[in-house]
Design a protein around this motif. Structure first.
Motif, PDB file in Angstrom:
ATOM      1  N   SER A 196       0.848  -1.202   0.000  1.00  0.00           N
ATOM      2  CA  SER A 196       0.000   0.000   0.000  1.00  0.00           C
ATOM      3  C   SER A 196       0.880   1.248   0.000  1.00  0.00           C
ATOM      4  N   LEU A 197       1.970   1.192   0.772  1.00  0.00           N
ATOM      5  CA  LEU A 197       2.928   2.300   0.768  1.00  0.00           C
ATOM      6  C   LEU A 197       3.708   2.335  -0.542  1.00  0.00           C
ATOM      7  N   VAL A 198       4.115   1.171  -1.034  1.00  0.00           N
ATOM      8  CA  VAL A 198       4.846   1.121  -2.306  1.00  0.00           C
ATOM      9  C   VAL A 198       4.029   1.775  -3.410  1.00  0.00           C
ATOM     10  N   ARG A 199       2.756   1.433  -3.494  1.00  0.00           N
ATOM     11  CA  ARG A 199       1.903   1.982  -4.551  1.00  0.00           C
ATOM     12  C   ARG A 199       1.739   3.491  -4.393  1.00  0.00           C
ATOM     13  N   LYS A 200       1.691   3.962  -3.147  1.00  0.00           N
ATOM     14  CA  LYS A 200       1.588   5.396  -2.905  1.00  0.00           C
ATOM     15  C   LYS A 200       2.870   6.104  -3.347  1.00  0.00           C
ATOM     16  N   LEU A 201       4.016   5.503  -3.065  1.00  0.00           N
ATOM     17  CA  LEU A 201       5.293   6.097  -3.451  1.00  0.00           C
ATOM     18  C   LEU A 201       5.466   6.108  -4.968  1.00  0.00           C
ATOM     19  N   VAL A 202       5.026   5.039  -5.638  1.00  0.00           N
ATOM     20  CA  VAL A 202       5.085   5.020  -7.104  1.00  0.00           C
ATOM     21  C   VAL A 202       4.203   6.118  -7.673  1.00  0.00           C
ATOM     22  N   ASP A 203       3.029   6.302  -7.075  1.00  0.00           N
ATOM     23  CA  ASP A 203       2.136   7.376  -7.521  1.00  0.00           C
ATOM     24  C   ASP A 203       2.805   8.741  -7.332  1.00  0.00           C
ATOM     25  N   MET A 204       3.485   8.924  -6.187  1.00  0.00           N
ATOM     26  CA  MET A 204       4.203  10.174  -5.927  1.00  0.00           C
ATOM     27  C   MET A 204       5.309  10.417  -6.957  1.00  0.00           C
ATOM     28  N   SER A 205       5.932   9.320  -7.419  1.00  0.00           N
ATOM     29  CA  SER A 205       7.043   9.456  -8.362  1.00  0.00           C
ATOM     30  C   SER A 205       6.581   9.871  -9.750  1.00  0.00           C
ATOM     31  N   GLY A 254       8.838  -5.018   9.443  1.00  0.00           N
ATOM     32  CA  GLY A 254      10.274  -4.994   9.203  1.00  0.00           C
ATOM     33  C   GLY A 254      11.096  -5.718  10.250  1.00  0.00           C
ATOM     34  N   LEU A 255      12.387  -5.413  10.286  1.00  0.00           N
ATOM     35  CA  LEU A 255      13.280  -6.025  11.261  1.00  0.00           C
ATOM     36  C   LEU A 255      12.914  -5.599  12.678  1.00  0.00           C
ATOM     37  N   THR A 256      12.515  -4.353  12.822  1.00  0.00           N
ATOM     38  CA  THR A 256      12.261  -3.783  14.145  1.00  0.00           C
ATOM     39  C   THR A 256      11.156  -4.507  14.897  1.00  0.00           C
ATOM     40  N   GLU A 257      10.096  -4.898  14.195  1.00  0.00           N
ATOM     41  CA  GLU A 257       8.943  -5.504  14.855  1.00  0.00           C
ATOM     42  C   GLU A 257       8.962  -7.025  14.838  1.00  0.00           C
ATOM     43  N   THR A 288      12.295   8.450  -2.629  1.00  0.00           N
ATOM     44  CA  THR A 288      11.060   8.985  -3.210  1.00  0.00           C
ATOM     45  C   THR A 288      10.148   9.557  -2.145  1.00  0.00           C
ATOM     46  N   GLY A 289      10.083   8.878  -0.993  1.00  0.00           N
ATOM     47  CA  GLY A 289       9.184   9.324   0.070  1.00  0.00           C
ATOM     48  C   GLY A 289       9.864  10.135   1.157  1.00  0.00           C
ATOM     49  N   GLY A 290      11.183  10.378   1.039  1.00  0.00           N
ATOM     50  CA  GLY A 290      11.889  11.085   2.097  1.00  0.00           C
ATOM     51  C   GLY A 290      11.801  10.345   3.423  1.00  0.00           C
ATOM     52  N   MET A 291      11.868   9.017   3.372  1.00  0.00           N
ATOM     53  CA  MET A 291      11.679   8.198   4.573  1.00  0.00           C
ATOM     54  C   MET A 291      12.921   8.186   5.441  1.00  0.00           C
ATOM     55  N   GLU A 292      12.717   8.245   6.739  1.00  0.00           N
ATOM     56  CA  GLU A 292      13.810   8.132   7.696  1.00  0.00           C
ATOM     57  C   GLU A 292      14.217   6.671   7.840  1.00  0.00           C
ATOM     58  N   GLN A 293      15.454   6.453   8.275  1.00  0.00           N
ATOM     59  CA  GLN A 293      15.946   5.088   8.441  1.00  0.00           C
ATOM     60  C   GLN A 293      15.071   4.275   9.386  1.00  0.00           C
ATOM     61  N   ALA A 294      14.661   4.863  10.493  1.00  0.00           N
ATOM     62  CA  ALA A 294      13.842   4.140  11.463  1.00  0.00           C
ATOM     63  C   ALA A 294      12.517   3.690  10.851  1.00  0.00           C
ATOM     64  N   GLU A 295      11.960   4.522   9.978  1.00  0.00           N
ATOM     65  CA  GLU A 295      10.684   4.189   9.351  1.00  0.00           C
ATOM     66  C   GLU A 295      10.828   3.042   8.369  1.00  0.00           C
ATOM     67  N   ILE A 296      11.876   3.069   7.568  1.00  0.00           N
ATOM     68  CA  ILE A 296      12.046   1.997   6.584  1.00  0.00           C
ATOM     69  C   ILE A 296      12.365   0.675   7.269  1.00  0.00           C
ATOM     70  N   PHE A 300       9.704  -2.206   5.906  1.00  0.00           N
ATOM     71  CA  PHE A 300      10.127  -3.160   4.876  1.00  0.00           C
ATOM     72  C   PHE A 300      11.177  -4.132   5.418  1.00  0.00           C
ATOM     73  N   ASN A 301      11.416  -5.207   4.648  1.00  0.00           N
ATOM     74  CA  ASN A 301      12.444  -6.170   5.081  1.00  0.00           C
ATOM     75  C   ASN A 301      13.869  -5.649   4.858  1.00  0.00           C
ATOM     76  N   CYS A 302      14.023  -4.611   4.034  1.00  0.00           N
ATOM     77  CA  CYS A 302      15.323  -3.947   3.823  1.00  0.00           C
ATOM     78  C   CYS A 302      16.424  -4.888   3.320  1.00  0.00           C
ATOM     79  N   GLY A 303      16.022  -5.956   2.647  1.00  0.00           N
ATOM     80  CA  GLY A 303      17.010  -6.865   2.081  1.00  0.00           C
ATOM     81  C   GLY A 303      17.262  -8.123   2.888  1.00  0.00           C
ATOM     82  N   ILE A 304      16.635  -8.242   4.067  1.00  0.00           N
ATOM     83  CA  ILE A 304      16.771  -9.427   4.925  1.00  0.00           C
ATOM     84  C   ILE A 304      15.386 -10.050   5.105  1.00  0.00           C
TER      85      ILE A 304
END
Length: 348
Positions: A196-205, A254-257, A288-296, A300-304
């Protein structure tokens, strides 16, 4: 004089029973290649049977998991690319099962649409069968629901249910201790969470699905449909070798949760963010979304895609098992006294 009959059929209401029967016939060969020890019956009946003793279990505990693909389906529908969405469905279920210590045994799918398109449905379910074959799991049943008026033209929904087993006493997570090592298994992109966030970011792009992929080859839509990686065979092998104490599937949160879900009270995790390279898709989404590291890190899985908790003396053995199963593995950090996840270094 008439008999009062109007001659209407179920097909006139938008439900084609013959098409549903044809779909079952089309997918039988794909389902057949997923058969494994324990399967007693397959497609076509009112239910499917599985023999746990035939699968080699003596005192089994059953584990079930159900999931869907989420709004990643929207990209598949909009692009008409259905080849791998079935793999996503299987992966989201069986990757959860192994985190409990279970070996996935069989899978059932639920495919619902307004009007059945045989070619698309066949492609989707062939993908489900491929996901099952890759994870040693039998596709033994499912449901195709044609529901006119419930879905817009071309739309559909997809869900699945997996059942696994373990011998009594083999449940994960097992006893963990300070100093246990965290092994990270690489992902294959965004997998099936956060769309849902990915689709929003693509729309923003301002980009369309057919635009060139900003971080790689091919189109943007195709890149975002990269299927969720299956971690079953390597994880089952590591469990049978007694080389893992816990597994965490890195999904929504993500990893955090997700990592804290497998940690006992009083133990936290220290992760070195410099231990791996953030894949291009996540760099692009964050930029694209100006996301902070903590948010990403908590989105997301961030590659893991999976984290294995192993004792320090089993780390090399576990890493080799996962690598032999085709996974890229890195050492992320270790367990320490405390709670939650502590990061050092930087991904962005």
């Amino acid at each position: 004089m008439t008999d009062g009959k109007n001659g209407i059929t179920y097909a006139d209401a938008g439900v084609d029973i013959d098409a549903g029967n044809e779909l079952v016939e089309r997918i039988k060969p794909a389902a057949k290649r997923t058969i494994r020890p324990g399967v007693m019956s397959g497609l076509g009946g009112f239910g499917a049977m599985f023999d746990l003793k035939g699968a080699g279990y003596n005192d089994p505990i059953l584990v079930g998991a159900t999931d869907g693909v989420g709004t990643k389906l929207r990209i598949a529908i909009d692009t008409g690319n259905f080849d791998t969405i079935g793999i996503d469905l299987v992966a989201m279920c069986v990757n959860d099962l192994i985190c409990q210590g279970a070996e996935p045994l069989f899978f059932l799918d639920y495919f619902a649409t307004g009007k059945l398109d045989l070619d698309s449905a066949t492609t989707i379910i062939n993908g489900i069968a491929e996901g099952c074959a890759q994870s040693g799991c039998a596709l033994i049943g499912g449901e195709t629901a044609e529901m006119p008026g419930m879905y817009s033209e071309g739309d559909f929904d997809l869900a699945g249910f997996a059942v696994g087993a373990m011998e009594r006493g083999a449940t994960l997570p097992a006893e963990m201790a300070e100093g246990d090592v965290l092994l990270g298994l690489s992902s294959n992109g965004v997998h099936s969470n956060g769309y849902s966030l990915v689709r929003k970011l693509v729309d923003m792009s301002g980009l369309g699905w057919d635009a060139d992929c900003p971080w790689g080859e091919g189109t943007l839509g195709a890149a975002l449909l990269a299927p969720t990686k299956l971690y079953v065979k390597g994880s089952v092998a590591a469990m049978k070798a007694g080389a893992v104490r816990g597994l965490a599937h890195i999904t929504g949160g993500g990893l955090t949760e997700n990592l804290p879900r497998v940690l006992p009270e009083g133990l936290g995790a220290e992760i070195d963010l410099n231990a791996w390279e953030l894949p291009g898709v996540f760099k692009w989404l964050a930029a694209t979304g100006g996301m902070e590291q903590a948010e990403i890190l908590k989105t997301f899985n961030c590659g893991i895609g999976m984290i294995a908790v192993v004792s320090a003396d089993k780390a090399a053995e576990a890493q080799k098992i996962f690598e032999d199963a085709g996974h890229d593995v890195c050492t992320l950090g270790q367990l320490s006294a405390g709670e939650g996840v502590t990061y050092k270094g930087a991904l962005l």
